[in-house]
Scaffold this motif. Structure first.
Motif, PDB file in Angstrom:
ATOM      1  N   GLU A 140      42.135  42.191  52.840  1.00 31.83           N
ATOM      2  CA  GLU A 140      42.321  41.427  51.619  1.00 31.83           C
ATOM      3  C   GLU A 140      40.859  41.083  50.877  1.00 31.83           C
ATOM      4  O   GLU A 140      40.735  41.239  49.375  1.00 31.83           O
TER       5      GLU A 140
ATOM      6  N   ARG B 224      35.618  45.263  46.359  1.00 34.15           N
ATOM      7  CA  ARG B 224      35.913  46.783  46.380  1.00 34.15           C
ATOM      8  C   ARG B 224      36.464  46.870  44.141  1.00 34.15           C
ATOM      9  O   ARG B 224      36.067  47.143  43.541  1.00 34.15           O
ATOM     10  N   THR B 225      37.902  46.062  43.587  1.00 31.22           N
ATOM     11  CA  THR B 225      37.887  46.296  42.968  1.00 31.22           C
ATOM     12  C   THR B 225      37.271  45.392  41.699  1.00 31.22           C
ATOM     13  O   THR B 225      37.319  45.656  40.956  1.00 31.22           O
ATOM     14  N   SER B 226      36.418  44.118  42.085  1.00 27.12           N
ATOM     15  CA  SER B 226      35.655  43.327  41.275  1.00 27.12           C
ATOM     16  C   SER B 226      34.220  45.450  40.883  1.00 27.12           C
ATOM     17  O   SER B 226      33.740  44.003  39.557  1.00 27.12           O
ATOM     18  N   GLN B 227      33.801  45.319  42.028  1.00 25.72           N
ATOM     19  CA  GLN B 227      32.757  46.009  42.198  1.00 25.72           C
ATOM     20  C   GLN B 227      32.992  48.130  40.912  1.00 25.72           C
ATOM     21  O   GLN B 227      32.191  47.621  40.908  1.00 25.72           O
ATOM     22  N   GLY B 228      33.696  48.085  41.532  1.00 22.23           N
ATOM     23  CA  GLY B 228      34.121  49.313  41.115  1.00 22.23           C
ATOM     24  C   GLY B 228      35.003  49.855  39.378  1.00 22.23           C
ATOM     25  O   GLY B 228      34.459  50.469  38.885  1.00 22.23           O
TER      26      GLY B 228
ATOM     27  N   ALA C 157      39.185  44.499  49.296  1.00 20.55           N
ATOM     28  CA  ALA C 157      39.936  45.147  48.490  1.00 20.55           C
ATOM     29  C   ALA C 157      39.220  44.403  47.322  1.00 20.55           C
ATOM     30  O   ALA C 157      39.053  44.805  46.389  1.00 20.55           O
ATOM     31  N   LEU C 158      39.690  42.843  47.168  1.00 20.32           N
ATOM     32  CA  LEU C 158      39.360  41.960  46.110  1.00 20.32           C
ATOM     33  C   LEU C 158      37.631  42.541  45.449  1.00 20.32           C
ATOM     34  O   LEU C 158      37.193  42.342  44.479  1.00 20.32           O
TER      35      LEU C 158
END
Length: 93
Positions: A83, A89-93, A86-87
């Motif tokens: 988790e 990667r979401t904030s970087q992407g 995933a968090l």
């Protein structure tokens, strides 16, 4: 790795094959600019893969450290390693 060569997009368009050859044979990266701003870099594929492995290993070590710290602080409000990844990667992407 040699010092990078800086070239404009217009210059790169004229001799892309030479730039790729230079990256491969001489291990010289080329930084590509557009309107004076650095936009991209051409590097040899082996160097790219090496850098990618280093980045992935660093990310994994960092995530493991975060997980270890979270475990030492207790489980209340914590998330799993998956988790957290995933968090992030979401904030970087």
């Amino acid at each position: 790795m040699s010092e990078p060569v800086v070239e404009s997009m217009a210059e790169v368009r004229k001799h892309l094959a030479d730039i790729i050859d230079r990256a491969h044979r001489e291990d010289t990266p080329t930084i590509i600019t557009r309107r004076g701003k650095q936009e991209a870099v051409v590097i040899d594929i082996d160097e790219y893969q090496r850098l990618r492995r280093i980045a992935e290993a660093s990310e994994e070590a960092w995530l493991n450290q975060l997980a270890d710290e979270a475990e030492s602080e207790g489980t209340e409000g914590s998330v799993s390693l998956e988790e957290m990844a995933a968090l992030l990667r979401t904030s970087q992407g």
